[in-house]
Design a protein around this motif. Structure first.
Motif, mmCIF file in Angstrom:
data_model
loop_
_atom_site.group_PDB
_atom_site.id
_atom_site.type_symbol
_atom_site.label_atom_id
_atom_site.label_comp_id
_atom_site.label_asym_id
_atom_site.label_seq_id
_atom_site.Cartn_x
_atom_site.Cartn_y
_atom_site.Cartn_z
ATOM 1 N N ALA A 100 -57.399 28.509 -16.692
ATOM 2 C CA ALA A 100 -57.459 29.773 -17.394
ATOM 3 C C ALA A 100 -56.590 29.843 -18.795
ATOM 4 C CB ALA A 100 -57.143 31.160 -16.229
ATOM 5 N N TRP A 101 -55.732 28.178 -18.353
ATOM 6 C CA TRP A 101 -54.308 27.976 -19.818
ATOM 7 C C TRP A 101 -54.281 27.376 -19.723
ATOM 8 C CZ3 TRP A 101 -51.016 32.213 -19.410
ATOM 9 C CH2 TRP A 101 -51.172 33.526 -18.343
ATOM 10 N N ASP A 102 -55.730 26.405 -19.783
ATOM 11 C CA ASP A 102 -55.889 24.344 -20.334
ATOM 12 C C ASP A 102 -55.686 24.497 -21.545
ATOM 13 O OD1 ASP A 102 -58.617 26.402 -21.440
ATOM 14 O OD2 ASP A 102 -59.187 24.175 -20.714
ATOM 15 N N HIS A 103 -55.817 25.668 -22.671
ATOM 16 C CA HIS A 103 -55.409 25.767 -24.066
ATOM 17 C C HIS A 103 -53.817 25.918 -24.651
ATOM 18 C CE1 HIS A 103 -57.106 29.760 -22.464
ATOM 19 N NE2 HIS A 103 -55.700 30.145 -24.235
ATOM 20 N N TRP A 104 -53.039 27.064 -23.715
ATOM 21 C CA TRP A 104 -52.082 27.004 -23.477
ATOM 22 C C TRP A 104 -51.361 25.792 -23.419
ATOM 23 C CZ3 TRP A 104 -49.708 30.579 -26.788
ATOM 24 C CH2 TRP A 104 -50.910 31.597 -26.848
ATOM 25 N N ILE A 105 -51.909 25.308 -22.017
ATOM 26 C CA ILE A 105 -51.046 23.702 -21.943
ATOM 27 C C ILE A 105 -50.349 23.082 -23.012
ATOM 28 C CG2 ILE A 105 -50.791 21.640 -20.080
ATOM 29 C CD1 ILE A 105 -51.749 23.886 -18.050
ATOM 30 N N ALA A 106 -52.438 22.700 -23.216
ATOM 31 C CA ALA A 106 -52.338 21.693 -24.327
ATOM 32 C C ALA A 106 -51.339 22.000 -25.586
ATOM 33 C CB ALA A 106 -54.052 21.587 -24.933
ATOM 34 N N PHE A 107 -51.649 22.726 -25.992
ATOM 35 C CA PHE A 107 -50.622 23.172 -27.281
ATOM 36 C C PHE A 107 -49.361 22.958 -27.376
ATOM 37 C CE2 PHE A 107 -48.014 27.448 -28.902
ATOM 38 C CZ PHE A 107 -47.818 26.774 -30.503
ATOM 39 N N GLY A 108 -49.031 23.866 -26.167
ATOM 40 C CA GLY A 108 -47.679 22.808 -25.161
ATOM 41 C C GLY A 108 -46.642 22.041 -25.438
#
Length: 190
Positions: A67-75
């Protein structure tokens, strides 16, 4: 992930290796193409292996945080980009100048490993995106091979200034890729 994004990742991941190669080329006594190619092969192989290791580590944890993968990749990509930009503006220390003098296999491999840590972190973030890691790793390795070989050959001409600019550009590219990933996921979810 588009082929253009994969190519940009390959170029961005090879810029810090290019910066190191320019420094090594500047320190070598008239480097010849076989020496430059050897360094390119060493760096390229290491840069191709490390994202796979990161991908395996990230893939093992991906099911817990999808659920948070895109935020993790962005970070992760954003922080790596900022770190690369910071390194690009940071003045070299005397220790770095001493490390440039080592041109043997182990010296090149250690430098290659040092410049590939960011590729491992990118591999972790790619696991969350279910990216084709074999293709990405091959592109990173080939880009690094070309960039390092070129950097060694141009090192005496370009000096450390071009290497620093390349690392800054690589950092900007990493931040842009992270932003595009975030935008794609948020736009698709809306």
């Amino acid at each position: 992930m588009s082929p253009f994004s994969i190519l940009l990742i390959g170029i961005a991941m090879s810029t810090d290796a290019f910066a190191a190669a320019v420094g090594k080329g500047a320190a070598m006594q008239r480097p010849r193409f076989p020496q430059a190619l050897r360094a390119g092969l060493i760096f390229g192989a290491i840069e191709a292996i490390t994202p796979v290791i990161g991908w395996l580590l990230g893939h093992a944890a991906a099911r817990y945080i999808t659920a948070w993968d895109h935020w993790i990749a962005f970070g992760v990509l954003g922080l790596l980009g900022l770190h690369m930009i910071w390194n690009g503006f940071r003045p070299d220390s005397d220790d770095d100048g001493q490390a440039i003098r080592h041109h043997g296999f182990w010296g090149l491999a250690a430098t290659g490993l040092g410049t590939s840590i960011d590729a491992m972190a990118v591999g972790v973030s790619l696991a969350f995106l279910d990216a084709p890691i074999a293709v990405v790793a091959a592109v990173i390795g080939l880009c690094t091979l070309v960039m390092v070989t070129t950097g060694i050959m141009l090192g005496r001409v370009l000096g450390a200034l071009a290497g620093k600019r390349a690392e800054i550009l690589g950092g900007v590219i990493m931040i842009a890729i992270g932003s595009v990933i975030l935008h794609e996921h948020l736009s698709g979810a809306a």
